[in-house]
Motif scaffolding. Structure first.
Motif, PDB file in Angstrom:
ATOM      1  N   ASN A 287       1.016  -1.066   0.110  1.00  0.00           N
ATOM      2  CA  ASN A 287      -0.048  -0.001  -0.154  1.00  0.00           C
ATOM      3  C   ASN A 287       1.108   1.275   0.071  1.00  0.00           C
ATOM      4  O   ASN A 287       1.977   1.141   0.583  1.00  0.00           O
ATOM      5  CB  ASN A 287      -0.959   0.138   1.435  1.00  0.00           C
ATOM      6  N   TYR A 288       0.652   2.135  -0.897  1.00  0.00           N
ATOM      7  CA  TYR A 288       1.411   3.427  -0.632  1.00  0.00           C
ATOM      8  C   TYR A 288       0.618   4.685  -0.732  1.00  0.00           C
ATOM      9  O   TYR A 288      -0.572   4.765  -1.251  1.00  0.00           O
ATOM     10  CB  TYR A 288       2.054   3.506  -2.291  1.00  0.00           C
ATOM     11  N   ALA A 289       1.164   5.876  -0.197  1.00  0.00           N
ATOM     12  CA  ALA A 289       0.565   7.138  -0.219  1.00  0.00           C
ATOM     13  C   ALA A 289       0.582   7.495  -1.619  1.00  0.00           C
ATOM     14  O   ALA A 289       1.493   7.240  -2.583  1.00  0.00           O
ATOM     15  CB  ALA A 289       1.383   7.934   0.601  1.00  0.00           C
ATOM     16  N   ASP A 290      -0.716   8.319  -2.034  1.00  0.00           N
ATOM     17  CA  ASP A 290      -0.847   8.617  -3.557  1.00  0.00           C
ATOM     18  C   ASP A 290       0.292   9.522  -3.856  1.00  0.00           C
ATOM     19  O   ASP A 290       0.776   9.638  -5.085  1.00  0.00           O
ATOM     20  CB  ASP A 290      -2.135   9.477  -3.495  1.00  0.00           C
ATOM     21  N   SER A 291       0.971  10.081  -2.991  1.00  0.00           N
ATOM     22  CA  SER A 291       1.980  11.171  -3.154  1.00  0.00           C
ATOM     23  C   SER A 291       3.349  10.370  -3.883  1.00  0.00           C
ATOM     24  O   SER A 291       4.225  10.860  -4.156  1.00  0.00           O
ATOM     25  CB  SER A 291       2.391  12.098  -2.104  1.00  0.00           C
ATOM     26  N   VAL A 292       3.516   9.079  -3.391  1.00  0.00           N
ATOM     27  CA  VAL A 292       4.621   8.331  -3.852  1.00  0.00           C
ATOM     28  C   VAL A 292       4.561   7.153  -5.015  1.00  0.00           C
ATOM     29  O   VAL A 292       5.219   6.657  -5.165  1.00  0.00           O
ATOM     30  CB  VAL A 292       5.235   7.657  -2.503  1.00  0.00           C
ATOM     31  N   LYS A 293       3.281   6.846  -4.972  1.00  0.00           N
ATOM     32  CA  LYS A 293       2.870   5.741  -5.985  1.00  0.00           C
ATOM     33  C   LYS A 293       3.754   5.652  -7.456  1.00  0.00           C
ATOM     34  O   LYS A 293       3.759   7.184  -7.791  1.00  0.00           O
ATOM     35  CB  LYS A 293       1.443   5.802  -6.212  1.00  0.00           C
ATOM     36  N   GLY A 294       4.332   5.065  -7.729  1.00  0.00           N
ATOM     37  CA  GLY A 294       5.264   4.980  -9.203  1.00  0.00           C
ATOM     38  C   GLY A 294       6.438   5.542  -8.979  1.00  0.00           C
ATOM     39  O   GLY A 294       7.255   5.490  -9.744  1.00  0.00           O
ATOM     40  N   ARG A 295       6.845   5.976  -7.642  1.00  0.00           N
ATOM     41  CA  ARG A 295       8.030   6.540  -7.466  1.00  0.00           C
ATOM     42  C   ARG A 295       8.806   5.753  -6.302  1.00  0.00           C
ATOM     43  O   ARG A 295      10.012   5.307  -6.604  1.00  0.00           O
ATOM     44  CB  ARG A 295       8.130   7.963  -7.130  1.00  0.00           C
ATOM     45  N   PHE A 296       8.171   5.345  -5.292  1.00  0.00           N
ATOM     46  CA  PHE A 296       8.681   4.679  -4.159  1.00  0.00           C
ATOM     47  C   PHE A 296       8.163   2.839  -4.351  1.00  0.00           C
ATOM     48  O   PHE A 296       7.183   2.660  -4.800  1.00  0.00           O
ATOM     49  CB  PHE A 296       8.094   5.060  -3.032  1.00  0.00           C
ATOM     50  N   THR A 297       9.231   2.367  -3.617  1.00  0.00           N
ATOM     51  CA  THR A 297       8.918   0.841  -3.834  1.00  0.00           C
ATOM     52  C   THR A 297       9.338   0.360  -2.615  1.00  0.00           C
ATOM     53  O   THR A 297      10.555   0.304  -2.112  1.00  0.00           O
ATOM     54  CB  THR A 297       9.478  -0.028  -4.885  1.00  0.00           C
ATOM     55  N   ILE A 298       8.399  -0.563  -1.802  1.00  0.00           N
ATOM     56  CA  ILE A 298       8.681  -1.126  -0.419  1.00  0.00           C
ATOM     57  C   ILE A 298       8.991  -2.627  -0.641  1.00  0.00           C
ATOM     58  O   ILE A 298       8.200  -3.189  -1.501  1.00  0.00           O
ATOM     59  CB  ILE A 298       7.528  -0.736   0.695  1.00  0.00           C
ATOM     60  N   SER A 299       9.825  -3.015  -0.153  1.00  0.00           N
ATOM     61  CA  SER A 299      10.079  -4.490  -0.005  1.00  0.00           C
ATOM     62  C   SER A 299      10.914  -4.989   1.150  1.00  0.00           C
ATOM     63  O   SER A 299      11.109  -4.211   2.316  1.00  0.00           O
ATOM     64  CB  SER A 299      11.185  -4.634  -1.158  1.00  0.00           C
ATOM     65  N   ARG A 300      10.817  -6.204   1.195  1.00  0.00           N
ATOM     66  CA  ARG A 300      11.153  -6.836   2.714  1.00  0.00           C
ATOM     67  C   ARG A 300      12.068  -8.227   2.428  1.00  0.00           C
ATOM     68  O   ARG A 300      11.789  -8.884   1.226  1.00  0.00           O
ATOM     69  CB  ARG A 300      10.271  -7.127   3.519  1.00  0.00           C
ATOM     70  N   ASP A 301      12.868  -8.477   3.285  1.00  0.00           N
ATOM     71  CA  ASP A 301      13.588  -9.953   3.409  1.00  0.00           C
ATOM     72  C   ASP A 301      13.292 -10.556   4.573  1.00  0.00           C
ATOM     73  O   ASP A 301      14.228 -10.154   5.624  1.00  0.00           O
ATOM     74  CB  ASP A 301      15.134  -9.725   2.918  1.00  0.00           C
TER      75      ASP A 301
ATOM     76  N   MET B  68      13.490   4.516  -3.384  1.00  0.00           N
ATOM     77  CA  MET B  68      12.819   5.932  -3.673  1.00  0.00           C
ATOM     78  C   MET B  68      13.681   6.653  -4.840  1.00  0.00           C
ATOM     79  O   MET B  68      14.667   6.927  -4.758  1.00  0.00           O
ATOM     80  CB  MET B  68      13.046   6.799  -2.285  1.00  0.00           C
ATOM     81  N   ASN B  69      12.828   6.580  -5.781  1.00  0.00           N
ATOM     82  CA  ASN B  69      13.225   7.145  -6.898  1.00  0.00           C
ATOM     83  C   ASN B  69      12.525   8.526  -7.428  1.00  0.00           C
ATOM     84  O   ASN B  69      11.572   8.897  -6.711  1.00  0.00           O
ATOM     85  CB  ASN B  69      13.128   6.401  -8.393  1.00  0.00           C
ATOM     86  N   THR B  70      13.176   9.246  -8.194  1.00  0.00           N
ATOM     87  CA  THR B  70      12.595  10.640  -8.838  1.00  0.00           C
ATOM     88  C   THR B  70      12.262  11.216  -7.680  1.00  0.00           C
ATOM     89  O   THR B  70      11.073  11.847  -7.400  1.00  0.00           O
ATOM     90  CB  THR B  70      11.392  10.132  -9.590  1.00  0.00           C
ATOM     91  N   LEU B  71      13.083  11.612  -6.714  1.00  0.00           N
ATOM     92  CA  LEU B  71      12.794  12.269  -5.566  1.00  0.00           C
ATOM     93  C   LEU B  71      12.482  13.654  -5.827  1.00  0.00           C
ATOM     94  O   LEU B  71      12.883  14.232  -6.744  1.00  0.00           O
ATOM     95  CB  LEU B  71      13.997  12.173  -4.548  1.00  0.00           C
ATOM     96  N   LYS B  72      11.559  14.199  -4.764  1.00  0.00           N
ATOM     97  CA  LYS B  72      11.262  15.645  -5.110  1.00  0.00           C
ATOM     98  C   LYS B  72      11.488  16.397  -3.884  1.00  0.00           C
ATOM     99  O   LYS B  72      11.618  16.056  -2.729  1.00  0.00           O
ATOM    100  CB  LYS B  72       9.308  15.922  -5.231  1.00  0.00           C
ATOM    101  N   PRO B  73      11.649  17.615  -3.859  1.00  0.00           N
ATOM    102  CA  PRO B  73      11.970  18.491  -2.640  1.00  0.00           C
ATOM    103  C   PRO B  73      10.843  18.241  -1.271  1.00  0.00           C
ATOM    104  O   PRO B  73      11.195  18.279  -0.343  1.00  0.00           O
ATOM    105  CB  PRO B  73      11.785  19.796  -3.054  1.00  0.00           C
ATOM    106  N   GLU B  74       9.523  17.941  -1.856  1.00  0.00           N
ATOM    107  CA  GLU B  74       8.860  17.479  -0.872  1.00  0.00           C
ATOM    108  C   GLU B  74       8.807  16.269  -0.341  1.00  0.00           C
ATOM    109  O   GLU B  74       8.051  15.868   0.616  1.00  0.00           O
ATOM    110  CB  GLU B  74       7.175  17.935  -1.728  1.00  0.00           C
TER     111      GLU B  74
END
Length: 116
Positions: A59-73, A83-89
């Motif tokens: 599940n992702y916040a709308d503000s990070v969808k398509g840019r952030f990816t959560i994963s676990r081991d 976190m890709n395509t990072l923005k100042p916000e």
């Protein structure tokens, strides 16, 4: 006791990438939903991304969808946030979190600053 230790934050230019890590101990990591939150001064902590115990539901916040990816081991008791395509916000302190034994637990946080 539950311990969550975040790492990987830093200063990055807009459009750049960072990968955050969270080392977990003191509980059966593979049994729990894990979550990344972030907080900026004067604002409430907000959910960024969460992942089910097996890693099959995210599940992702709308503000990070398509840019952030959560994963676990689960073998390493580790949680990640790419976190890709990072923005100042996106500048904030990022926290790893788990709800265990009746309350939400937090790490100490790692600072992410996006600035040119």
């Amino acid at each position: 006791q539950v311990q969550l230790v975040e790492s990987g934050g830093g200063l990055v230019q807009p459009g750049g990438s960072l990968r955050l890590s969270c080392a977990a101990s003191g509980f059966t990591f593979s049994n729990y939903v894990m979550t990344w939150y972030r907080q900026t001064p004067g604002k409430e902590r907000e959910l960024v991304a969460s992942m089910s115990s097996a890693g099959d539901i995210t599940n992702y916040a709308d503000s990070v969808k398509g840019r952030f990816t959560i994963s676990r081991d689960n073998g390493k008791n580790a949680l990640y946030l790419q976190m890709n395509t990072l923005k100042p916000e996106d500048t904030a302190v990022y926290y790893c979190s788990v709800f265990s034994l009746g309350r939400r637990r937090w790490g100490q946080g790692t600072q992410v600053t996006v600035s040119s």
